[in-house]
Design a protein around this motif. Structure first.
Motif, PDB file in Angstrom:
ATOM      1  N   LEU A  63      -6.208 -19.972  -8.319  1.00 47.34           N
ATOM      2  CA  LEU A  63      -5.091 -19.049  -8.060  1.00 47.34           C
ATOM      3  C   LEU A  63      -4.394 -18.667  -9.368  1.00 47.34           C
ATOM      4  O   LEU A  63      -3.810 -17.586  -9.477  1.00 47.34           O
ATOM      5  N   GLY A  64      -4.503 -19.550 -10.353  1.00 46.26           N
ATOM      6  CA  GLY A  64      -3.960 -19.252 -11.689  1.00 46.26           C
ATOM      7  C   GLY A  64      -4.802 -18.220 -12.423  1.00 46.26           C
ATOM      8  O   GLY A  64      -4.442 -17.762 -13.507  1.00 46.26           O
ATOM      9  N   ILE A  65      -5.971 -17.868 -11.860  1.00 44.84           N
ATOM     10  CA  ILE A  65      -6.838 -16.831 -12.446  1.00 44.84           C
ATOM     11  C   ILE A  65      -6.747 -15.562 -11.592  1.00 44.84           C
ATOM     12  O   ILE A  65      -6.483 -14.484 -12.107  1.00 44.84           O
ATOM     13  N   ASN A  66      -6.986 -15.720 -10.291  1.00 46.32           N
ATOM     14  CA  ASN A  66      -6.746 -14.593  -9.373  1.00 46.32           C
ATOM     15  C   ASN A  66      -5.784 -15.061  -8.286  1.00 46.32           C
ATOM     16  O   ASN A  66      -6.172 -15.787  -7.378  1.00 46.32           O
ATOM     17  N   PRO A  67      -4.523 -14.619  -8.365  1.00 45.36           N
ATOM     18  CA  PRO A  67      -3.509 -15.066  -7.393  1.00 45.36           C
ATOM     19  C   PRO A  67      -3.877 -14.703  -5.957  1.00 45.36           C
ATOM     20  O   PRO A  67      -3.296 -15.239  -5.019  1.00 45.36           O
ATOM     21  N   GLY A  69      -6.785 -15.320  -4.716  1.00 42.55           N
ATOM     22  CA  GLY A  69      -7.730 -16.336  -4.243  1.00 42.55           C
ATOM     23  C   GLY A  69      -9.065 -15.744  -3.835  1.00 42.55           C
ATOM     24  O   GLY A  69      -9.703 -16.237  -2.900  1.00 42.55           O
ATOM     25  N   LEU A  70      -9.487 -14.690  -4.502  1.00 42.23           N
ATOM     26  CA  LEU A  70     -10.714 -13.989  -4.126  1.00 42.23           C
ATOM     27  C   LEU A  70     -11.645 -13.830  -5.313  1.00 42.23           C
ATOM     28  O   LEU A  70     -11.194 -13.688  -6.465  1.00 42.23           O
ATOM     29  N   VAL A  71     -12.937 -13.821  -5.033  1.00 39.02           N
ATOM     30  CA  VAL A  71     -13.929 -13.389  -6.011  1.00 39.02           C
ATOM     31  C   VAL A  71     -14.439 -12.020  -5.563  1.00 39.02           C
ATOM     32  O   VAL A  71     -14.354 -11.717  -4.366  1.00 39.02           O
ATOM     33  N   PRO A  72     -14.958 -11.222  -6.485  1.00 42.28           N
ATOM     34  CA  PRO A  72     -15.223 -11.507  -7.885  1.00 42.28           C
ATOM     35  C   PRO A  72     -13.991 -11.310  -8.773  1.00 42.28           C
ATOM     36  O   PRO A  72     -13.065 -10.585  -8.429  1.00 42.28           O
ATOM     37  N   VAL A  73     -14.068 -11.992  -9.940  1.00 46.08           N
ATOM     38  CA  VAL A  73     -13.092 -11.783 -11.012  1.00 46.08           C
ATOM     39  C   VAL A  73     -13.898 -11.617 -12.297  1.00 46.08           C
ATOM     40  O   VAL A  73     -14.818 -12.400 -12.549  1.00 46.08           O
ATOM     41  N   LEU A  74     -13.546 -10.613 -13.050  1.00 47.84           N
ATOM     42  CA  LEU A  74     -14.178 -10.406 -14.355  1.00 47.84           C
ATOM     43  C   LEU A  74     -13.195 -10.862 -15.435  1.00 47.84           C
ATOM     44  O   LEU A  74     -12.040 -10.422 -15.441  1.00 47.84           O
ATOM     45  N   VAL A  75     -13.649 -11.762 -16.299  1.00 50.37           N
ATOM     46  CA  VAL A  75     -12.852 -12.113 -17.486  1.00 50.37           C
ATOM     47  C   VAL A  75     -13.644 -11.582 -18.678  1.00 50.37           C
ATOM     48  O   VAL A  75     -14.775 -12.011 -18.921  1.00 50.37           O
ATOM     49  N   TRP A  76     -13.057 -10.611 -19.342  1.00 48.35           N
ATOM     50  CA  TRP A  76     -13.797  -9.917 -20.403  1.00 48.35           C
ATOM     51  C   TRP A  76     -12.968  -9.988 -21.685  1.00 48.35           C
ATOM     52  O   TRP A  76     -11.896  -9.388 -21.769  1.00 48.35           O
ATOM     53  N   ASP A  77     -13.457 -10.777 -22.612  1.00 46.48           N
ATOM     54  CA  ASP A  77     -12.722 -11.023 -23.864  1.00 46.48           C
ATOM     55  C   ASP A  77     -11.259 -11.368 -23.573  1.00 46.48           C
ATOM     56  O   ASP A  77     -10.329 -10.829 -24.191  1.00 46.48           O
ATOM     57  N   GLY A  78     -11.067 -12.258 -22.603  1.00 51.17           N
ATOM     58  CA  GLY A  78      -9.723 -12.761 -22.309  1.00 51.17           C
ATOM     59  C   GLY A  78      -8.893 -11.872 -21.387  1.00 51.17           C
ATOM     60  O   GLY A  78      -7.805 -12.270 -20.974  1.00 51.17           O
ATOM     61  N   ALA A  79      -9.383 -10.677 -21.046  1.00 49.77           N
ATOM     62  CA  ALA A  79      -8.643  -9.824 -20.102  1.00 49.77           C
ATOM     63  C   ALA A  79      -9.189 -10.095 -18.698  1.00 49.77           C
ATOM     64  O   ALA A  79     -10.400 -10.202 -18.515  1.00 49.77           O
ATOM     65  N   VAL A  80      -8.280 -10.212 -17.726  1.00 52.02           N
ATOM     66  CA  VAL A  80      -8.695 -10.600 -16.378  1.00 52.02           C
ATOM     67  C   VAL A  80      -8.595  -9.397 -15.439  1.00 52.02           C
ATOM     68  O   VAL A  80      -7.528  -8.796 -15.289  1.00 52.02           O
ATOM     69  N   HIS A  81      -9.727  -9.072 -14.810  1.00 53.03           N
ATOM     70  CA  HIS A  81      -9.782  -7.929 -13.898  1.00 53.03           C
ATOM     71  C   HIS A  81     -10.159  -8.424 -12.507  1.00 53.03           C
ATOM     72  O   HIS A  81     -11.111  -9.189 -12.361  1.00 53.03           O
ATOM     73  N   ILE A  82      -9.414  -7.944 -11.507  1.00 50.20           N
ATOM     74  CA  ILE A  82      -9.744  -8.291 -10.126  1.00 50.20           C
ATOM     75  C   ILE A  82     -10.011  -6.990  -9.363  1.00 50.20           C
ATOM     76  O   ILE A  82      -9.835  -5.905  -9.908  1.00 50.20           O
ATOM     77  N   GLU A  83     -10.442  -7.131  -8.109  1.00 48.96           N
ATOM     78  CA  GLU A  83     -10.805  -6.013  -7.228  1.00 48.96           C
ATOM     79  C   GLU A  83     -12.146  -5.424  -7.689  1.00 48.96           C
ATOM     80  O   GLU A  83     -12.236  -4.717  -8.702  1.00 48.96           O
ATOM     81  N   SER A  84     -13.161  -5.688  -6.878  1.00 44.86           N
ATOM     82  CA  SER A  84     -14.522  -5.342  -7.290  1.00 44.86           C
ATOM     83  C   SER A  84     -14.706  -3.862  -7.613  1.00 44.86           C
ATOM     84  O   SER A  84     -15.398  -3.518  -8.576  1.00 44.86           O
ATOM     85  N   ASN A  85     -14.073  -2.989  -6.845  1.00 45.79           N
ATOM     86  CA  ASN A  85     -14.323  -1.565  -7.090  1.00 45.79           C
ATOM     87  C   ASN A  85     -13.685  -1.103  -8.400  1.00 45.79           C
ATOM     88  O   ASN A  85     -14.230  -0.246  -9.090  1.00 45.79           O
ATOM     89  N   ASP A  86     -12.558  -1.696  -8.742  1.00 48.57           N
ATOM     90  CA  ASP A  86     -11.952  -1.387 -10.040  1.00 48.57           C
ATOM     91  C   ASP A  86     -12.833  -1.916 -11.172  1.00 48.57           C
ATOM     92  O   ASP A  86     -12.946  -1.294 -12.236  1.00 48.57           O
ATOM     93  N   ILE A  87     -13.435  -3.069 -10.938  1.00 47.70           N
ATOM     94  CA  ILE A  87     -14.312  -3.648 -11.971  1.00 47.70           C
ATOM     95  C   ILE A  87     -15.539  -2.737 -12.175  1.00 47.70           C
ATOM     96  O   ILE A  87     -15.957  -2.475 -13.305  1.00 47.70           O
ATOM     97  N   LEU A  88     -16.066  -2.220 -11.069  1.00 52.59           N
ATOM     98  CA  LEU A  88     -17.216  -1.299 -11.184  1.00 52.59           C
ATOM     99  C   LEU A  88     -16.835  -0.068 -12.009  1.00 52.59           C
ATOM    100  O   LEU A  88     -17.587   0.369 -12.885  1.00 52.59           O
ATOM    101  N   ALA A  89     -15.650   0.474 -11.711  1.00 52.74           N
ATOM    102  CA  ALA A  89     -15.215   1.690 -12.423  1.00 52.74           C
ATOM    103  C   ALA A  89     -15.060   1.400 -13.921  1.00 52.74           C
ATOM    104  O   ALA A  89     -15.496   2.187 -14.773  1.00 52.74           O
ATOM    105  N   LEU A  90     -14.468   0.254 -14.216  1.00 50.08           N
ATOM    106  CA  LEU A  90     -14.261  -0.124 -15.618  1.00 50.08           C
ATOM    107  C   LEU A  90     -15.596  -0.262 -16.353  1.00 50.08           C
ATOM    108  O   LEU A  90     -15.784   0.264 -17.456  1.00 50.08           O
TER     109      LEU A  90
END
Ligand code: GSH
Length: 287
Positions: A63-67, A69-90
Motif C-alpha cells: 500500500l506504500g507503493i500503490n495506495p 492495493g492493485l497491480v500492475p504498478v510500474l516503477v520507472w527510474d524511481g517514478a511510480v505509475h499506477i492504472e494500467s491504461n495510463d501506463i500503456l499510454a506512457l
C-alpha cells in the motif's frame, strides 16, 4: 495520467530503483495486458510478482507503493505509475515502435480503454466464479480493515472512489458470495461489448480495422479469461472467436494468459463438475 507524487509513497526504498520494474500478478488481467504490450514492444523489464490469492497487495508495504492495493504498478527510474491504461499510454509514447496507440486515434482509444476498465469488476465476478472457482472472499476482515484504515493519497489527495469500489466488492463477496444475479448482470455487459467487437471485426481483422492496437490486447485478455470460464464465443460471436484464436497463435500473447498448471487442472475439474451440476456459465446465464 496517474503518477504518484512523493508524499503518496511510503515504501521509500523503491524511489531508488533504476530501470523499468513491474509489480504484477500472473493471473491479473491488467498485468497480462501490460505484459503482452511489453512483449510486442520488445521492452526489457524486471518483474516483482505479487500473489493475489494471498492478498499480498493489501500489505502496508505494498500500500506504500500503490495506495489502491492493485497491480500492475510500474516503477520507472524511481517514478511510480499506477492504472494500467495510463501506463500503456506512457510507454507507447516512450517506446513508439510498433505504435499501438496511433496518435490520430488517441482520444478514441483512451475512451474505449476506459470502457474496458469500467468492466473490470464484472470480469472479476465472472473470473472468480467460473475460472478460479472462488465464491468466498480471500481477504480476512483484518486485511480489509487495514486496507480501509490506510491513509491513502493519490497525487496528494485522499483517494476514495477506487478504494471504495474495491472495498464494496470484497465486502459483498464475503457477505453474499457471487450470486447468479451478479453473474447474469456481468455477462450481459460482456455480451454487449462483444457484439460491438463482432460488428467491428466485419470491417477488418482488428478492433480498429487494419492495424493491431492496444484495444486488441485489452480485449484479447478479457476474451481469453471468459473463454476459460466457458463463455460461448463460437456460438455468440464467431468473428471474435476467430480473432481470439488468431492472436492466441502468437506466443507473445498466449504465454501471458496461460493459467499455471495447477490452476489449469482445477479449471478442467471444476468445469466438469459444473457441467454435471448444470451450473456452468452458460447454464447460469442462459445463453
Ligand atoms: N484500474 C486498475 C485495475 C487494477 C486491478 O483491479 N488489479 C487487480 C488485478 S487485475 C488487483 O490487483 N487486484 C488485487 C485484489 O483483488 O486483491 C488498472 O487498470 O490498473
Amino acid at each position: 495520467m496517474v503518477q504518484l507524487i512523493d508524499s503518496d509513497i511510503r515504501s521509500r526504498e523503491i524511489l531508488e530503483w533504476q530501470g523499468l520494474h513491474l509489480f504484477h500478478g500472473r493471473m491479473s488481467s491488467c498485468s497480462q495486458k501490460l505484459r503482452i504490450f511489453l512483449n510486442l514492444k520488445g521492452i526489457d523489464w524486471q518483474g516483482h510478482e505479487m500473489n493475489l490469492a494471498e492478498s499480498e497487495t493489501y500489505t502496508d508495504w505494498f500500500l506504500g507503493i500503490n495506495p489502491r492495493g492493485l497491480v500492475p504498478v510500474l516503477v520507472w527510474d524511481g517514478a511510480v505509475h499506477i492504472e494500467s491504461n495510463d501506463i500503456l499510454a506512457l510507454l507507447d509514447q516512450a517506446f513508439p515502435e510498433p505504435r499501438l496507440i496511433p496518435a490520430s486515434r488517441d482520444a478514441e482509444i483512451m475512451a474505449l480503454l476506459q470502457h474496458e476498465d469500467d468492466l473490470h469488476l464484472d470480469l472479476r465476478t465472472l473470473s472468480f466464479r467460473f475460472v478460479l472457482g472462488r465464491t468466498k472472499s480471500n481477504k480476512t476482515s483484518e486485511q480489509l480493515a487495514r486496507y480501509s484504515a490506510y491513509p491513502a493519497t493519490v497525487g496528494g489527495v485522499p483517494d476514495r472512489d477506487k478504494r471504495e469500489k474495491e472495498r464494496v466488492f470484497y465486502d459483498r463477496l464475503a457477505a453474499e458470495g457471487l450470486s447468479d444475479a451478479a453473474v447474469r448482470a456481468a455477462a450481459a455487459k460482456f455480451r454487449n461489448a462483444f457484439d460491438d467487437l463482432e460488428r467491428r471485426l466485419s470491417a477488418g481483422p482488428y478492433f480498429l480495422g487494419e492495424a493491431l492496437s492496444v484495444l486488441d490486447i485489452a480485449w484479447y485478455v478479457y476474451a481469453t479469461r471468459l473463454h476459460l470460464g466457458g463463455y460461448p464465443f463460437a456460438a455468440l460471436h464467431p468473428r471474435v472467436e476467430n480473432w481470439r484464436e488468431t492472436l492466441d497463435a502468437d506466443e507473445r500473447f498466449a504465454r501471458e494468459v496461460a493459467p499455471p498448471p495447477p490452476l489449469a487442472d482445477s479449471i478442467v475439474r471444476n468445469q466438469a463438475d459444473w457441467k454435471s451440476a448444470g451450473t456452468t456459465m452458460a447454464d447460469v446465464v442462459g445463453f
